[in-house]
Design a protein around this motif. Structure first.
Motif, mmCIF file in Angstrom:
data_model
loop_
_atom_site.group_PDB
_atom_site.id
_atom_site.type_symbol
_atom_site.label_atom_id
_atom_site.label_comp_id
_atom_site.label_asym_id
_atom_site.label_seq_id
_atom_site.Cartn_x
_atom_site.Cartn_y
_atom_site.Cartn_z
ATOM 1 N N MET A 1 -5.059 0.837 -13.530
ATOM 2 C CA MET A 1 -3.796 0.107 -12.787
ATOM 3 C C MET A 1 -3.940 -1.166 -13.350
ATOM 4 N N ASN A 2 -2.520 -1.462 -14.101
ATOM 5 C CA ASN A 2 -2.244 -2.737 -14.660
ATOM 6 C C ASN A 2 -1.954 -3.747 -13.733
ATOM 7 N N SER A 3 -1.578 -5.064 -14.301
ATOM 8 C CA SER A 3 -1.818 -6.020 -13.342
ATOM 9 C C SER A 3 -0.232 -6.188 -12.626
ATOM 10 N N GLN A 4 0.830 -5.631 -13.212
ATOM 11 C CA GLN A 4 2.198 -5.454 -12.515
ATOM 12 C C GLN A 4 2.006 -4.550 -11.148
ATOM 13 N N GLN A 5 1.322 -3.389 -11.358
ATOM 14 C CA GLN A 5 1.255 -2.574 -10.397
ATOM 15 C C GLN A 5 0.304 -3.207 -9.159
ATOM 16 N N ARG A 6 -0.903 -3.822 -9.766
ATOM 17 C CA ARG A 6 -1.849 -4.533 -8.516
ATOM 18 C C ARG A 6 -0.954 -5.608 -7.936
ATOM 19 N N LYS A 7 -0.203 -6.352 -8.489
ATOM 20 C CA LYS A 7 0.522 -7.431 -7.528
ATOM 21 C C LYS A 7 1.228 -6.896 -6.653
ATOM 22 N N TRP A 8 2.014 -5.747 -6.848
ATOM 23 C CA TRP A 8 2.943 -5.314 -5.938
ATOM 24 C C TRP A 8 2.136 -4.572 -4.851
ATOM 25 N N ILE A 9 0.925 -3.932 -5.149
ATOM 26 C CA ILE A 9 0.197 -3.389 -3.997
ATOM 27 C C ILE A 9 -0.379 -4.431 -3.177
ATOM 28 N N TYR A 10 -0.875 -5.552 -3.756
ATOM 29 C CA TYR A 10 -1.312 -6.597 -3.032
ATOM 30 C C TYR A 10 -0.324 -7.167 -1.786
ATOM 31 N N LEU A 11 0.661 -7.244 -2.344
ATOM 32 C CA LEU A 11 2.102 -7.933 -1.676
ATOM 33 C C LEU A 11 2.414 -7.043 -0.669
ATOM 34 N N VAL A 12 2.439 -5.641 -0.629
ATOM 35 C CA VAL A 12 2.649 -4.866 0.387
ATOM 36 C C VAL A 12 1.545 -4.874 1.398
ATOM 37 N N ILE A 13 0.217 -4.708 1.012
ATOM 38 C CA ILE A 13 -0.880 -4.758 2.101
ATOM 39 C C ILE A 13 -0.943 -6.042 2.625
ATOM 40 N N LEU A 14 -0.690 -7.263 2.158
ATOM 41 C CA LEU A 14 -0.863 -8.551 2.691
ATOM 42 C C LEU A 14 0.453 -8.437 3.838
ATOM 43 N N ALA A 15 1.546 -8.091 3.531
ATOM 44 C CA ALA A 15 2.496 -8.152 4.565
ATOM 45 C C ALA A 15 2.188 -7.320 5.573
ATOM 46 N N ILE A 16 1.687 -6.384 5.352
ATOM 47 C CA ILE A 16 1.390 -5.370 6.729
ATOM 48 C C ILE A 16 0.312 -6.144 7.613
ATOM 49 N N VAL A 17 -0.711 -6.862 6.645
ATOM 50 C CA VAL A 17 -1.940 -7.471 7.472
ATOM 51 C C VAL A 17 -1.418 -8.644 8.131
ATOM 52 N N TRP A 18 -0.792 -9.574 7.399
ATOM 53 C CA TRP A 18 -0.384 -10.963 8.045
ATOM 54 C C TRP A 18 0.777 -10.663 8.719
ATOM 55 N N SER A 248 5.953 -15.222 -1.843
ATOM 56 C CA SER A 248 7.213 -14.337 -1.576
ATOM 57 C C SER A 248 6.750 -13.187 -0.483
ATOM 58 N N VAL A 249 5.293 -13.174 -0.432
ATOM 59 C CA VAL A 249 4.894 -12.009 0.850
ATOM 60 C C VAL A 249 5.648 -12.434 1.917
ATOM 61 N N THR A 250 5.559 -13.644 2.390
ATOM 62 C CA THR A 250 6.455 -14.048 3.579
ATOM 63 C C THR A 250 7.988 -13.341 3.457
ATOM 64 N N TYR A 251 8.568 -12.856 2.448
ATOM 65 C CA TYR A 251 9.638 -12.133 2.898
ATOM 66 C C TYR A 251 9.610 -10.813 3.811
ATOM 67 N N LEU A 252 8.398 -10.167 3.545
ATOM 68 C CA LEU A 252 8.149 -8.868 4.323
ATOM 69 C C LEU A 252 7.293 -9.014 5.563
#
Length: 290
Positions: A1-18, A248-252
């Protein structure tokens, strides 16, 4: 998994958790005071991180220490208490929407303190977001006259702390492992959080019963998942991308938090939803022009 894919996965997980953190705080505050909630959240997270990340502390060099201290207090200690007081005073969904001001503050502080430059479209985005914030607060005060919307200011202050945190990590701690940063943060906070908990009356006023146990469970989930694991993921994301993208995680987050709030019976008018959309549009403008 490259860094571009990882950053979006992190973004979605953090949005759900936070996004779920706000309703967890609301439920825990049925039993505990905001001071007790903030202190317990820090201490439980510290215990968890020291179990999994103690060895990572040796990676922290002398040059990192002062910035670990800054991020500990600005990105964790003060926001933990400010948000707890805010959720006690106003609806959790409103707190989450206001928290989306973090990218604004990240950009503003980055421009004024950390050397970034302004563009016209970014300034317009900031004004749009501030208009949305004002509408949200004024309409909320009208819709919920029993709530004190001065507490909204606490969320704004919290977002400023988060903005300092992400800029400092990107500029001064980018060469340090994310787990080491997070573990170092919470190691420094054990003593101040313990003192706060001691003087909060926790050990004399809290009675052990089913309601207390349930509330403590909410705080444990909030601490381990919503703070410990999430902060490690967040720091990893900061290393992978820009401070503005990370914030920008705060968008979600508001989408998840508002959904939980509606399930819990919180009131939201169409005007408030519209104003939340204005805030997010303003944040989008700021990021689009970066």
């Amino acid at each position: 998994m490259n860094s571009q894919q990882r950053k979006w996965i992190y973004l979605v997980i953090l949005a759900i958790v936070w996004g779920s953190s706000f309703i967890l705080m609301k439920k825990a505050l049925i039993v505990f005071t905001p001071i007790q909630l903030g202190a317990l959240r820090i201490l439980i997270t510290a215990a968890f991180l020291l179990l999994i990340g103690f060895k990572s502390l040796k990676k922290i060099q002398k040059k990192h220490r002062i910035y670990i201290l800054y991020t500990a207090f600005l990105g964790t200690f003060f926001p933990s208490f400010l948000l707890a007081f805010a959720v006690k005073g106003i609806d959790s969904s409103i707190s989450a929407i206001l928290n989306s001001l973090t990218p604004f503050n990240t950009f503003i502080l980055g421009a004024l303190i950390f050397g970034f430059t302004f563009k016209k479209k970014q300034f317009i985005g900031i004004l749009v977001g501030l208009i949305g914030t004002l509408i949200l607060i004024l309409k909320g005060a009208e819709l919920n006259p029993n709530q004190n919307y001065w507490y909204a200011i606490l969320v704004v202050f919290s977002s400023i702390g988060y903005a300092f945190n992400v800029n400092i990590i990107k500029k001064y701690l980018s060469d340090l492992d994310a787990l080491a940063i997070t573990t170092g943060n919470f190691l420094l906070l054990i003593i101040p959080a313990s003192l706060v908990l001691f003087f909060s009356g926790f050990f004399t006023s809290v009675e052990l019963n089913d309601e207390t146990t349930t509330a403590f469970g909410y705080i444990t989930i909030l601490a381990v998942v919503g703070t410990g694991i999430a902060k490690v993921l967040y720091n990893k994301m900061v290393h992978l991308t820009s401070p503005i993208f990370a914030s920008s995680v705060t968008y979600l987050i508001p989408i998840v938090a508002v959904s939980w709030g509606l399930v819990d019976g919180e009131k939201l008018s169409l005007v408030q939803l519209f104003s939340g959309g204005i805030i997010l549009f303003g944040v989008w403008l700021v990021n689009k022009a970066k």
